[in-house]
Design a protein around this motif. Sequence first.
Motif, mmCIF file in Angstrom:
data_model
loop_
_atom_site.group_PDB
_atom_site.id
_atom_site.type_symbol
_atom_site.label_atom_id
_atom_site.label_comp_id
_atom_site.label_asym_id
_atom_site.label_seq_id
_atom_site.Cartn_x
_atom_site.Cartn_y
_atom_site.Cartn_z
ATOM 1 N N GLU A 122 -34.650 66.455 -15.645
ATOM 2 C CA GLU A 122 -34.202 68.276 -16.272
ATOM 3 C C GLU A 122 -35.459 68.976 -15.842
ATOM 4 O OE1 GLU A 122 -33.922 66.419 -20.451
ATOM 5 O OE2 GLU A 122 -31.886 66.738 -20.351
ATOM 6 N N ASP A 123 -36.488 68.512 -15.548
ATOM 7 C CA ASP A 123 -37.590 69.556 -15.117
ATOM 8 C C ASP A 123 -37.681 69.568 -13.712
ATOM 9 O OD1 ASP A 123 -38.874 67.314 -14.877
ATOM 10 O OD2 ASP A 123 -40.809 68.061 -16.088
ATOM 11 N N GLY A 124 -37.057 68.878 -12.967
ATOM 12 C CA GLY A 124 -37.112 68.651 -11.411
ATOM 13 C C GLY A 124 -38.345 67.707 -10.859
ATOM 14 N N ARG A 125 -39.099 67.309 -11.995
ATOM 15 C CA ARG A 125 -40.240 66.442 -11.700
ATOM 16 C C ARG A 125 -40.122 65.012 -11.831
ATOM 17 N NH1 ARG A 125 -45.315 70.220 -14.151
ATOM 18 N NH2 ARG A 125 -45.052 71.979 -12.961
ATOM 19 N N LEU A 126 -40.344 64.042 -10.803
ATOM 20 C CA LEU A 126 -40.333 62.665 -11.140
ATOM 21 C C LEU A 126 -41.546 62.354 -11.925
ATOM 22 C CD1 LEU A 126 -38.561 61.984 -7.827
ATOM 23 C CD2 LEU A 126 -37.557 61.365 -9.847
ATOM 24 N N PRO A 127 -41.244 61.111 -12.296
ATOM 25 C CA PRO A 127 -42.629 60.532 -12.939
ATOM 26 C C PRO A 127 -43.673 60.124 -11.943
ATOM 27 C CG PRO A 127 -40.594 59.190 -13.851
ATOM 28 C CD PRO A 127 -40.060 60.308 -12.653
ATOM 29 N N PHE A 128 -44.955 59.942 -12.471
ATOM 30 C CA PHE A 128 -46.098 59.620 -11.637
ATOM 31 C C PHE A 128 -46.113 60.559 -10.347
ATOM 32 C CE2 PHE A 128 -45.184 55.492 -13.918
ATOM 33 C CZ PHE A 128 -46.489 55.163 -13.987
ATOM 34 N N ASP A 129 -46.191 61.902 -10.853
ATOM 35 C CA ASP A 129 -46.508 63.054 -9.804
ATOM 36 C C ASP A 129 -45.528 62.927 -8.777
ATOM 37 O OD1 ASP A 129 -48.885 64.209 -11.375
ATOM 38 O OD2 ASP A 129 -49.301 62.126 -10.942
ATOM 39 N N GLY A 130 -44.411 62.530 -8.785
ATOM 40 C CA GLY A 130 -43.135 62.237 -7.944
ATOM 41 C C GLY A 130 -43.350 60.973 -7.286
ATOM 42 N N LEU A 131 -44.229 60.192 -7.449
ATOM 43 C CA LEU A 131 -44.320 58.695 -6.530
ATOM 44 C C LEU A 131 -43.453 57.954 -7.057
ATOM 45 C CD1 LEU A 131 -46.722 60.341 -5.342
ATOM 46 C CD2 LEU A 131 -47.639 58.079 -5.244
ATOM 47 N N PHE A 132 -42.745 57.795 -8.384
ATOM 48 C CA PHE A 132 -41.616 57.199 -8.789
ATOM 49 C C PHE A 132 -40.456 57.652 -8.067
ATOM 50 C CE2 PHE A 132 -38.206 55.471 -11.731
ATOM 51 C CZ PHE A 132 -38.761 54.081 -11.486
ATOM 52 N N PRO A 133 -39.671 56.669 -7.547
ATOM 53 C CA PRO A 133 -38.599 57.055 -6.805
ATOM 54 C C PRO A 133 -37.261 57.683 -7.450
ATOM 55 C CG PRO A 133 -38.151 54.692 -7.112
ATOM 56 C CD PRO A 133 -39.625 55.110 -7.741
ATOM 57 N N ALA A 134 -36.451 58.586 -6.640
ATOM 58 C CA ALA A 134 -35.557 59.314 -7.251
ATOM 59 C C ALA A 134 -34.523 58.280 -7.160
ATOM 60 C CB ALA A 134 -35.187 60.513 -6.345
ATOM 61 N N LEU A 135 -33.720 58.014 -8.050
ATOM 62 C CA LEU A 135 -32.673 56.814 -8.047
ATOM 63 C C LEU A 135 -31.113 57.494 -7.533
ATOM 64 C CD1 LEU A 135 -33.711 55.241 -11.669
ATOM 65 C CD2 LEU A 135 -34.505 54.897 -9.094
ATOM 66 N N ILE A 136 -30.284 56.760 -6.741
ATOM 67 C CA ILE A 136 -29.183 57.060 -6.369
ATOM 68 C C ILE A 136 -28.242 55.972 -6.258
ATOM 69 C CG2 ILE A 136 -29.795 56.719 -3.740
ATOM 70 C CD1 ILE A 136 -28.311 59.373 -3.091
ATOM 71 N N ALA A 137 -26.916 56.227 -6.304
ATOM 72 C CA ALA A 137 -26.020 55.108 -6.208
ATOM 73 C C ALA A 137 -24.786 55.816 -5.581
ATOM 74 C CB ALA A 137 -25.533 54.576 -7.777
ATOM 75 N N TRP A 138 -24.418 55.345 -4.291
ATOM 76 C CA TRP A 138 -23.505 55.865 -3.339
ATOM 77 C C TRP A 138 -22.347 55.311 -3.776
ATOM 78 C CZ3 TRP A 138 -24.712 59.474 -0.199
ATOM 79 C CH2 TRP A 138 -26.002 59.684 0.189
ATOM 80 N N GLN A 139 -21.327 56.159 -3.775
ATOM 81 C CA GLN A 139 -19.860 55.878 -4.323
ATOM 82 C C GLN A 139 -18.972 55.950 -3.015
ATOM 83 O OE1 GLN A 139 -19.400 56.001 -8.077
ATOM 84 N NE2 GLN A 139 -21.675 56.153 -7.377
ATOM 85 N N GLY A 140 -18.411 54.670 -2.805
ATOM 86 C CA GLY A 140 -17.571 54.349 -1.856
ATOM 87 C C GLY A 140 -18.446 53.602 -0.860
ATOM 88 N N ARG A 141 -17.913 53.374 0.263
ATOM 89 C CA ARG A 141 -18.757 52.736 1.536
ATOM 90 C C ARG A 141 -19.477 53.854 2.560
ATOM 91 N NH1 ARG A 141 -14.274 48.702 4.077
ATOM 92 N NH2 ARG A 141 -16.219 47.919 5.250
ATOM 93 N N ALA A 142 -19.167 54.990 2.340
ATOM 94 C CA ALA A 142 -19.891 56.040 3.383
ATOM 95 C C ALA A 142 -21.263 56.296 2.986
ATOM 96 C CB ALA A 142 -19.080 57.302 3.246
ATOM 97 N N HIS A 143 -22.237 56.216 4.008
ATOM 98 C CA HIS A 143 -23.754 56.329 3.756
ATOM 99 C C HIS A 143 -24.216 57.124 4.915
ATOM 100 C CE1 HIS A 143 -28.100 55.184 3.879
ATOM 101 N NE2 HIS A 143 -27.920 55.205 2.567
ATOM 102 N N PRO A 144 -25.057 57.956 4.775
ATOM 103 C CA PRO A 144 -25.509 58.982 5.916
ATOM 104 C C PRO A 144 -26.149 58.183 7.046
ATOM 105 C CG PRO A 144 -26.176 59.795 3.662
ATOM 106 C CD PRO A 144 -25.552 58.600 3.453
#
Length: 205
Positions: A122-144
Amino acid sequence: MLTLDHLAVSAQTLEAGVAAVEDRLEVRLSPGGKHPAMGTHNRLLRLGPGLYLEVIAIDPAAPAPGRPRWFDLDRFAGPPRLTTWIARCDDLDAALALAPPGAGVPMDLARGDLRWRMAVPEDGRLPFDGLFPALIAWQGRAHPAALLPETGCRLAGLELVHPRADALRQALTGLIGEPLIALHQGPAPALRALIDTPSGRRVLE
């Protein structure tokens, strides 16, 4: 269980970030796109199957999103640098239940044909000064990564340095068991990516 998905190099401008990464790795980045919900844009580099790197910056042509941007970009300053690692999961809500406080609130996002859910703090800052990973779940089969051209680049290792390394290790235990990740004690938070390129091994930090 989480899987390493991609790395983010933040920059004050996309042009500066792309120039810094291309100069360091001696490869060309591919076009990315825009993220209207966050007012950002990016360029991409394949690092192997299911793995890539993005250079990301605030898009000066986009309206402000009305909320803090991801990767703490609203407070970013200085030269382009590696700031965030992103881990994917099949069940974002289940992963968040095991994550430390502040890991984010799920958002439904899209860019072109790609669809995903991501936990955005909510504040843009991830835990542990940004060293905890951002979490993502891709929808469908497409991946960059599957859409990017082969460049001969491969991630050889990701080093996390933090003054509270033991606490970060405990926060990650049971969530991810990634052999490419090494966690070290250090005086200040830092991220370092070891990348094998056609010109030899390079370090991004």
